[in-house]
Design a protein around this motif. Structure first.
Motif, short mmCIF file in Angstrom:
data_model
loop_
_atom_site.label_atom_id
_atom_site.label_comp_id
_atom_site.label_asym_id
_atom_site.label_seq_id
_atom_site.Cartn_x
_atom_site.Cartn_y
_atom_site.Cartn_z
N THR A 20 0.83 -1.20 0.00
CA THR A 20 0.00 0.00 0.00
C THR A 20 0.86 1.26 0.00
O THR A 20 0.59 2.22 -0.73
N GLU A 21 1.92 1.24 0.80
CA GLU A 21 2.84 2.38 0.85
C GLU A 21 3.53 2.59 -0.49
O GLU A 21 3.63 3.72 -0.98
N ASP A 22 3.99 1.51 -1.09
CA ASP A 22 4.69 1.61 -2.37
C ASP A 22 3.76 2.14 -3.46
O ASP A 22 4.16 2.96 -4.29
N ALA A 23 2.53 1.65 -3.47
CA ALA A 23 1.57 2.10 -4.48
C ALA A 23 1.28 3.59 -4.34
O ALA A 23 1.20 4.32 -5.34
N ALA A 24 1.14 4.06 -3.10
CA ALA A 24 0.88 5.48 -2.88
C ALA A 24 2.05 6.34 -3.36
O ALA A 24 1.86 7.40 -3.98
N PHE A 25 3.27 5.88 -3.09
CA PHE A 25 4.47 6.61 -3.52
C PHE A 25 4.54 6.65 -5.04
O PHE A 25 4.84 7.70 -5.64
N PHE A 26 4.29 5.53 -5.68
CA PHE A 26 4.34 5.42 -7.14
C PHE A 26 3.30 6.33 -7.78
O PHE A 26 3.60 7.10 -8.70
N ALA A 85 9.12 10.50 -14.52
CA ALA A 85 8.40 10.13 -13.30
C ALA A 85 8.72 8.71 -12.88
O ALA A 85 8.75 8.39 -11.69
N PHE A 86 8.97 7.84 -13.86
CA PHE A 86 9.36 6.47 -13.52
C PHE A 86 10.63 6.46 -12.69
O PHE A 86 10.76 5.73 -11.70
N LEU A 87 11.61 7.27 -13.10
CA LEU A 87 12.87 7.33 -12.37
C LEU A 87 12.69 7.90 -10.96
O LEU A 87 13.43 7.54 -10.04
N ALA A 88 11.72 8.77 -10.80
CA ALA A 88 11.43 9.31 -9.47
C ALA A 88 10.65 8.33 -8.61
O ALA A 88 10.74 8.36 -7.38
N ALA A 89 9.90 7.43 -9.26
CA ALA A 89 8.98 6.56 -8.53
C ALA A 89 9.55 5.21 -8.16
O ALA A 89 9.42 4.76 -7.01
N TYR A 90 10.19 4.54 -9.11
CA TYR A 90 10.50 3.13 -8.88
C TYR A 90 11.83 2.85 -8.16
O TYR A 90 11.85 2.05 -7.21
N PRO A 91 12.95 3.45 -8.55
CA PRO A 91 14.20 3.14 -7.86
C PRO A 91 14.14 3.34 -6.34
O PRO A 91 14.69 2.50 -5.60
N PRO A 92 13.49 4.39 -5.81
CA PRO A 92 13.41 4.50 -4.35
C PRO A 92 12.67 3.32 -3.70
O PRO A 92 13.00 2.90 -2.59
N ILE A 93 11.64 2.79 -4.38
CA ILE A 93 10.92 1.64 -3.85
C ILE A 93 11.85 0.43 -3.79
O ILE A 93 11.88 -0.30 -2.79
N VAL A 94 12.62 0.22 -4.84
CA VAL A 94 13.56 -0.91 -4.87
C VAL A 94 14.56 -0.79 -3.73
O VAL A 94 14.82 -1.77 -3.00
N ARG A 95 15.12 0.38 -3.56
CA ARG A 95 16.13 0.57 -2.51
C ARG A 95 15.52 0.37 -1.12
O ARG A 95 16.18 -0.11 -0.20
#
Length: 283
Positions: free
Chosen positions: A146-152, A216-226
């Motif tokens: 849920t947290e990841d989806a909101a961030f994305f 936006a992909f670069l802002a959204a996904y790499p932080p979730i992975v890390r």
């Protein structure tokens, strides 16, 4: 004689942009692998389309990214009857030009969501942009998912709001409708945004929006992975991940427009099926 759409003047700029975005994303993914102690790099393979154009497939197989594929293509040719019928004012046999980037990530850890992103520009008698990004948590319903989806979603909403306050809700709803598996009566994942046939009348603005969707992909996904890559997981969670991946396969083979377009216009089969996960199970 009908004048070409203004998009025709942007062909080189669009192709250059998609290649540059590919390079930035690949570099970021390789950095994430290095941060985790890995040394995997993207392997690239170029291909040519018999009817015109071609592309490059880039695939990374590492310890964080079990399989990450980032493809670019620039193709041209003539439209088949079934695709021409979907474009008002376009006839079968009409010339087309298309360029774009498409990526899919299947992470090794079930704690990290899978992701898809693509953007493209197509020119026929008309011109338009399309694309989007969507997230597929492999443990849906958990607080982390849920947290990841909101961030994305927040990253994509910011990109949309910078261009049109109505874009996010419209393209979010379009994504929810598009990435849906009717035979299972369930969404593929947590959604994101999806748009197609975007031609607002301001081609420069539409191209700028499409660039921002990629950024936006670069802002959204790499932080979730890390944030998730070090989280421990159990064999049972890995098993559930492999079963969940089956939904991805079902959608891409049954409903995905990009897969259908690529296969029916003579695209490279391996590049088109790059989106398939390296390992998957069905119960």
């Amino acid at each position: 004689m009908t004048s070409p759409p203004p998009h025709a003047a942007l062909k080189q700029d669009a192709a250059t942009w998609f290649a540059a975005l590919r390079d930035r994303i690949c570099a970021e993914f390789e950095t994430i692998e290095q941060e985790a102690g890995g040394a995997a790099r993207f392997q690239r393979a170029s291909w040519e389309r018999p009817g015109g154009g071609g592309g490059t497939m880039s695939v990374l197989r590492g310890q964080v990214f079990e399989k990450a594929g980032v493809n670019i293509s620039v193709v041209d040719g003539t439209l088949s009857p079934d695709f021409a019928a979907k474009i008002p004012g376009t006839e079968a046999g009409a010339a087309f030009w298309a360029a774009g980037i498409s990526l899919v990530v299947h992470p090794r850890s079930p704690k990290i969501p899978a992701v898809h992103m693509n953007t493209r520009m197509i020119v026929t008698a008309k011109g338009w942009f399309g694309g989007g990004g969507d997230l597929t948590p492999l443990q849906p319903g958990t607080p982390e998912a849920t947290e990841d989806a909101a961030f994305f979603h927040a990253a994509y909403q910011a990109a949309c709001d910078a261009h049109d306050p109505g874009y996010y809700e419209k393209f979010k709803a379009w994504c929810d409708e598009y990435f849906y598996l009717p035979h299972r009566n369930e969404p593929r994942g947590a959604g994101g945004i999806f748009y197609d046939y975007l031609d607002s009348g301001d081609v420069a603005a539409d191209f700028a929006f499409t660039r921002d969707v990629g950024q936006a992909f670069l802002a959204a996904y790499p932080p979730i992975v890390r944030r998730r890559r070090e989280a421990p997981y159990t064999p049972q969670e890995r098993e559930a991940q492999l079963i969940r991946r089956g939904r991805y396969v079902e959608f891409n083979l049954l409903y995905d427009r990009g897969t259908t377009f690529g296969l029916k216009t003579g695209g490279n089969t391996e590049a088109i099926l790059m989106s398939m996960p390296p390992e998957v199970k069905w119960p």
